[in-house]
Enzyme design. Sequence first.
Site, PDB file in Angstrom:
ATOM      1  N   SER A  21     -53.878  16.830  88.561  1.00 40.51           N
ATOM      2  CA  SER A  21     -54.239  15.414  88.420  1.00 40.51           C
ATOM      3  C   SER A  21     -54.398  15.095  86.944  1.00 40.51           C
ATOM      4  O   SER A  21     -54.727  15.968  86.137  1.00 40.51           O
ATOM      5  CB  SER A  21     -55.536  15.089  89.165  1.00 40.51           C
ATOM      6  OG  SER A  21     -56.644  15.744  88.569  1.00 40.51           O
ATOM      7  N   CYS A  22     -54.148  13.821  86.593  1.00 40.11           N
ATOM      8  CA  CYS A  22     -54.307  13.358  85.221  1.00 40.11           C
ATOM      9  C   CYS A  22     -54.921  11.966  85.248  1.00 40.11           C
ATOM     10  O   CYS A  22     -55.006  11.348  86.313  1.00 40.11           O
ATOM     11  CB  CYS A  22     -52.965  13.344  84.489  1.00 40.11           C
ATOM     12  SG  CYS A  22     -51.777  12.149  85.132  1.00 40.11           S
ATOM     13  N   PRO A  23     -55.386  11.442  84.102  1.00 44.53           N
ATOM     14  CA  PRO A  23     -56.084  10.154  84.096  1.00 44.53           C
ATOM     15  C   PRO A  23     -55.316   9.008  84.726  1.00 44.53           C
ATOM     16  O   PRO A  23     -55.873   8.218  85.467  1.00 44.53           O
ATOM     17  CB  PRO A  23     -56.350   9.906  82.616  1.00 44.53           C
ATOM     18  CG  PRO A  23     -56.472  11.267  82.038  1.00 44.53           C
ATOM     19  CD  PRO A  23     -55.474  12.103  82.786  1.00 44.53           C
ATOM     20  N   GLY A  25     -52.486   9.454  86.619  1.00 43.97           N
ATOM     21  CA  GLY A  25     -51.907   9.869  87.890  1.00 43.97           C
ATOM     22  C   GLY A  25     -50.441   9.530  88.012  1.00 43.97           C
ATOM     23  O   GLY A  25     -49.927   9.341  89.117  1.00 43.97           O
ATOM     24  N   THR A  29     -49.443  14.601  86.216  1.00 45.63           N
ATOM     25  CA  THR A  29     -49.771  15.135  87.540  1.00 45.63           C
ATOM     26  C   THR A  29     -48.567  15.820  88.160  1.00 45.63           C
ATOM     27  O   THR A  29     -48.643  16.956  88.643  1.00 45.63           O
ATOM     28  CB  THR A  29     -50.261  13.998  88.450  1.00 45.63           C
ATOM     29  OG1 THR A  29     -51.443  13.425  87.891  1.00 45.63           O
ATOM     30  CG2 THR A  29     -50.562  14.506  89.854  1.00 45.63           C
TER      31      THR A  29
END
Length: 512
Positions: A21-23, A25, A29
Site C-alpha cells: 500500500s502507498c499514500p 494507492g 502499491t
Amino acid sequence: MPQRPLPTFPRQNFRIVAVTSCPTGIAHTYMAAESLENAGREAGVELVVETQGSAGFERLDPAAIAAADGVIFAHDVPVRDKDRFAGKPTVDVGVKAGINRAAELITEVRGKAERGEVTAGAGAGAGTPVERAGESGDSYGTKLRKWLMTGVSYMVPFVAAGGLLLALGFAVGGWQIASAPSVMKHFSWTEIDSWGALLFQIGQVAFGFLIPVLAGYIAYGMADRPGLVPGFVGGMIASNIAAGFLGGLVAGLLAGAVVLSIQRIKIPPVLRGIMPVVVIPLISSLIVGFLMFVVIGKPIAEAQKGMTDWLSGLSGTNAILLGVLLGLMMCFDLGGPVNKVAYAFATAGIAVQDPSDSAMKVMAAVMAAGMVPPLGMALATTVRKKLFTETERENGKAAWVLGASFISEGAIPFAAADPLRVIPASMAGGAVTGALSMAFGATLRAPHGGIFVVPLIGSPFLYLIAIAAGVCVTTALVVVLKSMRKPAPGTTATAAPDAAAPAAEHKQPIAA
C-alpha cells in the site's frame, strides 16, 4: 571418472503472503506487488499479494494466510486488518523496498521463518494503526509522516473527484456557472447550463469533505477508530473558520493526541464498555472543538490567509522560480515524500470552492512536471534503445501511458537501476517544465488526470509545449549521461555503447 551428483528431492514450496500500500494507492502499491510476485517466481516460492489501493482491496483468502510460512508488508500507510497475520514471521518495510528489494525481502522472511522468529505485535491488536504500520524502532518523524500520509491518502480521491467535477462544470457551463442557482430550484434536462451547474454543485459537495476527511484520518492513523469523531469535528471546524489545509492538519494531530491521552487514563471496569462509543467521542470532541474555536483556530486561519495572499501575489520571476522549485521536488523522488509535499501544496491551494488564479497555476505546474520523468524515459528508450536493457525497453512502453496519466512512479524502474543519471536528468526536465508552465500562465482546477484533462486546462497548447520541452531535456540528458558511462567488463552493448554496438544490435531482439 566424474562423480555423479546426488539426487535431489522436491520439498514443499515456501509460502508467503504480502500486503502492499502507498499514500495515494495508485502506482507504488501495484508496482511493489508486481515486483514481489516476479521475485517470488524467480525464487521458487508461492507468493500471493493483497494490494490495498485507492479502489479498495480484496482480502486474501484466510486459508492462504493460515498456510503461509511468512508475511511481507511493503507499505507507507497502515495495513488494514493487520490482525489477520498474527503469529507469522514478518518483514515490515516501506513500499519502495517492495519495489527495489523484493528478492532481499523474500530471503529475509525465509531466514526469519527458519529461525522461528515471529515479529512481536505483528498482528496482536496492540497499538494504533501507525504503531503497527512499521518497525517498532521507527522515529517520531517517521511516524508523523505516516500519520499525515494516512490523512492525505484518504483525501486524494475527494480532491480528484471534486476537482474534476468542478472543472467539467466550468467546461460545460462557463465561468459564470459558479453563480448559478441551486439545481434543486432550477434544472432543465434540455439546457446545457443546467448540466454544468449540476456538475459544479456536486463537485462543491465533494470538496466540502476535504478538510474533515484529512483531519479525521490523520487522527485515525494516530488513535484508531476513536480518533475519527474528534478528527472529523476538528476538520469541519477548520473548514468553517477558513483555517483550510493547515487547520485540517493541526486538527487531525490534535484529535489523535487528545484521544491517546484519554486512553491512558485508568478507567473503572464498569465504564469501559461505554468509553469508545460515548465517553471518548464526547470528551475528545469537546476539547478539540474548544481549542479550534477559541485558542488556535484564529491564528491558523490567519496563517492560511497569509499563505494564500502570498501565493496570489506571485508574478513574473517569483512565479517562475516557484515553478522551478516545484518541478525539482516533483522529480526528486518520483512519488516519495518530497514529491508528495509538492503535490499536497498544490492541492491545498485548489481545495477551496473559489481558488485563486495563482493556485491553479501552481497545480498546473506540479502536474506537468510530474509527467516529465516517465515520458522522458519512455522517449529515451525509443530513440536510443541500445543504452537500455530489454527489461527497461519494455518498461519504457508502459511509461508512455503512466507519464501521460500523471503517474511519476512510471520512472522508478529506471531510477532504481541508474539513479545517478536518471534522477538528475528527470529533475532538470521537471524544472524546465515547471518554469515554462508558470511563465505561460497555464491553469488547472483538476488535481489529477494528466493529458486526459488537457481540455480543462487554461492555455492548453502552451501547456503541452512546456511538457514537451521538459521531456526533451530529460531525454537528452539521460542519453548523454548514459553514453558517457564506461561499460563494465563483460557487459553487452545493450547496457552501454561501445565499438561493437551496431553489430550487437543486429544479434539481439529490439523492442518495437
